[in-house]
Design a protein around this motif. Structure first.
Motif, PDB file in Angstrom:
ATOM      1  N   PRO A 120      -3.443  41.684 -40.682  1.00 30.92           N
ATOM      2  CA  PRO A 120      -3.004  40.656 -39.744  1.00 30.92           C
ATOM      3  C   PRO A 120      -2.492  41.275 -38.442  1.00 30.92           C
ATOM      4  O   PRO A 120      -2.270  42.483 -38.385  1.00 30.92           O
ATOM      5  CB  PRO A 120      -1.875  39.960 -40.508  1.00 30.92           C
ATOM      6  CG  PRO A 120      -1.355  40.994 -41.437  1.00 30.92           C
ATOM      7  CD  PRO A 120      -2.550  41.825 -41.809  1.00 30.92           C
ATOM      8  N   ASP A 169       2.624  39.249 -37.573  1.00 30.05           N
ATOM      9  CA  ASP A 169       2.473  38.730 -38.932  1.00 30.05           C
ATOM     10  C   ASP A 169       2.682  39.835 -39.965  1.00 30.05           C
ATOM     11  O   ASP A 169       3.283  39.615 -41.021  1.00 30.05           O
ATOM     12  CB  ASP A 169       1.091  38.103 -39.127  1.00 30.05           C
ATOM     13  CG  ASP A 169       0.897  36.844 -38.282  1.00 30.05           C
ATOM     14  OD1 ASP A 169       1.917  36.291 -37.799  1.00 30.05           O
ATOM     15  OD2 ASP A 169      -0.265  36.428 -38.108  1.00 30.05           O
ATOM     16  N   ALA A 170       2.187  41.027 -39.660  1.00 29.32           N
ATOM     17  CA  ALA A 170       2.359  42.162 -40.572  1.00 29.32           C
ATOM     18  C   ALA A 170       3.842  42.499 -40.716  1.00 29.32           C
ATOM     19  O   ALA A 170       4.300  42.820 -41.811  1.00 29.32           O
ATOM     20  CB  ALA A 170       1.587  43.377 -40.066  1.00 29.32           C
ATOM     21  N   ASP A 206       6.317  40.322 -40.489  1.00 28.06           N
ATOM     22  CA  ASP A 206       6.885  39.274 -41.345  1.00 28.06           C
ATOM     23  C   ASP A 206       6.541  39.497 -42.822  1.00 28.06           C
ATOM     24  O   ASP A 206       7.370  39.266 -43.698  1.00 28.06           O
ATOM     25  CB  ASP A 206       6.381  37.892 -40.916  1.00 28.06           C
ATOM     26  CG  ASP A 206       6.964  37.453 -39.579  1.00 28.06           C
ATOM     27  OD1 ASP A 206       8.027  37.987 -39.191  1.00 28.06           O
ATOM     28  OD2 ASP A 206       6.351  36.580 -38.928  1.00 28.06           O
ATOM     29  N   GLN A 207       5.329  39.944 -43.097  1.00 25.19           N
ATOM     30  CA  GLN A 207       4.870  40.106 -44.476  1.00 25.19           C
ATOM     31  C   GLN A 207       5.420  41.358 -45.148  1.00 25.19           C
ATOM     32  O   GLN A 207       5.555  41.403 -46.368  1.00 25.19           O
ATOM     33  CB  GLN A 207       3.341  40.146 -44.508  1.00 25.19           C
ATOM     34  CG  GLN A 207       2.699  38.840 -44.108  1.00 25.19           C
ATOM     35  CD  GLN A 207       1.188  38.973 -43.923  1.00 25.19           C
ATOM     36  OE1 GLN A 207       0.606  40.023 -44.185  1.00 25.19           O
ATOM     37  NE2 GLN A 207       0.559  37.902 -43.451  1.00 25.19           N
ATOM     38  N   ALA A 208       5.746  42.377 -44.364  1.00 33.15           N
ATOM     39  CA  ALA A 208       6.207  43.662 -44.931  1.00 33.15           C
ATOM     40  C   ALA A 208       7.681  43.585 -45.307  1.00 33.15           C
ATOM     41  O   ALA A 208       8.448  42.816 -44.734  1.00 33.15           O
ATOM     42  CB  ALA A 208       5.984  44.781 -43.921  1.00 33.15           C
ATOM     43  N   ASP A 209       8.060  44.390 -46.292  1.00 30.18           N
ATOM     44  CA  ASP A 209       9.469  44.522 -46.667  1.00 30.18           C
ATOM     45  C   ASP A 209      10.161  45.598 -45.834  1.00 30.18           C
ATOM     46  O   ASP A 209      11.383  45.595 -45.701  1.00 30.18           O
ATOM     47  CB  ASP A 209       9.599  44.868 -48.156  1.00 30.18           C
ATOM     48  CG  ASP A 209       9.165  43.708 -49.038  1.00 30.18           C
ATOM     49  OD1 ASP A 209       9.618  42.581 -48.786  1.00 30.18           O
ATOM     50  OD2 ASP A 209       8.365  43.938 -49.962  1.00 30.18           O
ATOM     51  N   TYR A 221       4.043  50.257 -42.409  1.00 25.37           N
ATOM     52  CA  TYR A 221       4.326  48.919 -42.923  1.00 25.37           C
ATOM     53  C   TYR A 221       4.280  49.058 -44.443  1.00 25.37           C
ATOM     54  O   TYR A 221       3.253  49.465 -44.987  1.00 25.37           O
ATOM     55  CB  TYR A 221       3.259  47.913 -42.499  1.00 25.37           C
ATOM     56  CG  TYR A 221       3.204  47.611 -41.017  1.00 25.37           C
ATOM     57  CD1 TYR A 221       3.802  46.457 -40.523  1.00 25.37           C
ATOM     58  CD2 TYR A 221       2.536  48.450 -40.129  1.00 25.37           C
ATOM     59  CE1 TYR A 221       3.735  46.157 -39.165  1.00 25.37           C
ATOM     60  CE2 TYR A 221       2.468  48.162 -38.777  1.00 25.37           C
ATOM     61  CZ  TYR A 221       3.071  47.012 -38.298  1.00 25.37           C
ATOM     62  OH  TYR A 221       3.009  46.704 -36.961  1.00 25.37           O
ATOM     63  N   SER A 230       5.489  47.431 -48.488  1.00 23.90           N
ATOM     64  CA  SER A 230       5.939  46.285 -49.278  1.00 23.90           C
ATOM     65  C   SER A 230       6.392  46.764 -50.647  1.00 23.90           C
ATOM     66  O   SER A 230       5.865  47.753 -51.170  1.00 23.90           O
ATOM     67  CB  SER A 230       4.791  45.290 -49.471  1.00 23.90           C
ATOM     68  OG  SER A 230       4.346  44.828 -48.217  1.00 23.90           O
ATOM     69  N   SER A 255       6.361  47.074 -54.419  1.00 30.75           N
ATOM     70  CA  SER A 255       5.171  46.956 -55.253  1.00 30.75           C
ATOM     71  C   SER A 255       5.298  47.816 -56.505  1.00 30.75           C
ATOM     72  O   SER A 255       6.058  48.776 -56.536  1.00 30.75           O
ATOM     73  CB  SER A 255       3.953  47.404 -54.439  1.00 30.75           C
ATOM     74  OG  SER A 255       2.813  47.519 -55.233  1.00 30.75           O
ATOM     75  N   HIS A 307      -2.643  47.609 -45.147  1.00 33.33           N
ATOM     76  CA  HIS A 307      -1.528  47.374 -44.234  1.00 33.33           C
ATOM     77  C   HIS A 307      -1.923  47.910 -42.852  1.00 33.33           C
ATOM     78  O   HIS A 307      -2.966  48.527 -42.695  1.00 33.33           O
ATOM     79  CB  HIS A 307      -0.268  48.108 -44.712  1.00 33.33           C
ATOM     80  CG  HIS A 307       0.338  47.549 -45.953  1.00 33.33           C
ATOM     81  ND1 HIS A 307      -0.029  47.958 -47.214  1.00 33.33           N
ATOM     82  CD2 HIS A 307       1.301  46.620 -46.129  1.00 33.33           C
ATOM     83  CE1 HIS A 307       0.685  47.309 -48.108  1.00 33.33           C
ATOM     84  NE2 HIS A 307       1.503  46.483 -47.483  1.00 33.33           N
TER      85      HIS A 307
END
Length: 186
Positions: A33, A37-38, A40-43, A107, A109, A111, A125
């Protein structure tokens, strides 16, 4: 002779039941993305230099690589000067070929993909070398610098482990001498 054949076949059968094939994985992902957006989606999103890359072994309970970073800037999720993430071994398992000494925009997340409950990043990512992250850096703006919280070890604290070791060795020598003395007196 028949009994030995039956035993060999039985042993082979047991080994085949016990043996299980290695896990296989393949990587497939859509275009990442846009940077906003990336984020927002990443931790966690940060930039930093790779300090160490360690291949995880199956005995450790993991797969892929663990990558240690010296963090420079943070946009999300990291509040220390060091970060540890996991990734795959190569492109086939979504891994990023991190190189020690290179700087990256990462980036990540949470997991269980490579090691349980870790921050992970993949080729899916937007993680990339910092030199190629101009679009992302422009979109993300300026990150927050992380102060280096390297612990200053007091000289007295550095001596304690050595002092403990020396006392332990002297104690072992004393016990050895006491047993030798007791044995020679008997």
């Amino acid at each position: 002779m028949r009994v030995s054949h039956v035993m060999i076949i039985g042993l082979m059968f047991i080994l085949l039941l016990w043996w299980k094939p290695l896990e296989a994985s393949a990587c497939s992902c859509i275009m990442p993305p846009p940077p906003e957006d990336a984020l927002d989606q990443a931790d966690a999103v940060f930039s930093g230099e790779v300090v160490e890359v360690i291949e995880n072994g199956k005995l450790v309970g993991g797969y892929g690589k663990t990558v240690h970073f010296k963090v420079d800037e943070v946009w999300k999720g990291i509040d220390e000067s060091e970060a540890v993430i996991t990734t795959g071994l190569h492109d086939g398992d979504c891994g990023i070929p991190f190189v020690k000494g290179q700087k990256y925009l990462v980036y990540a997340s949470k997991s269980d993909m490579y090691v349980k409950n870790t921050l992970s990043t993949t080729i899916c990512h937007r993680t990339t070398e910092l030199a190629y992250a101009t679009e992302d850096l422009n979109a993300l703006g300026e990150g927050q610098e992380v102060s280096s919280s390297e612990e200053v070890i007091d000289e007295d604290e550095a001596v304690i482990p050595w002092l403990t070791f020396v006392i332990f060795v002297v104690g072992l020598i004393a016990i050895f001498i006491a047993f030798r003395y007791k044995k020679t007196r008997s």
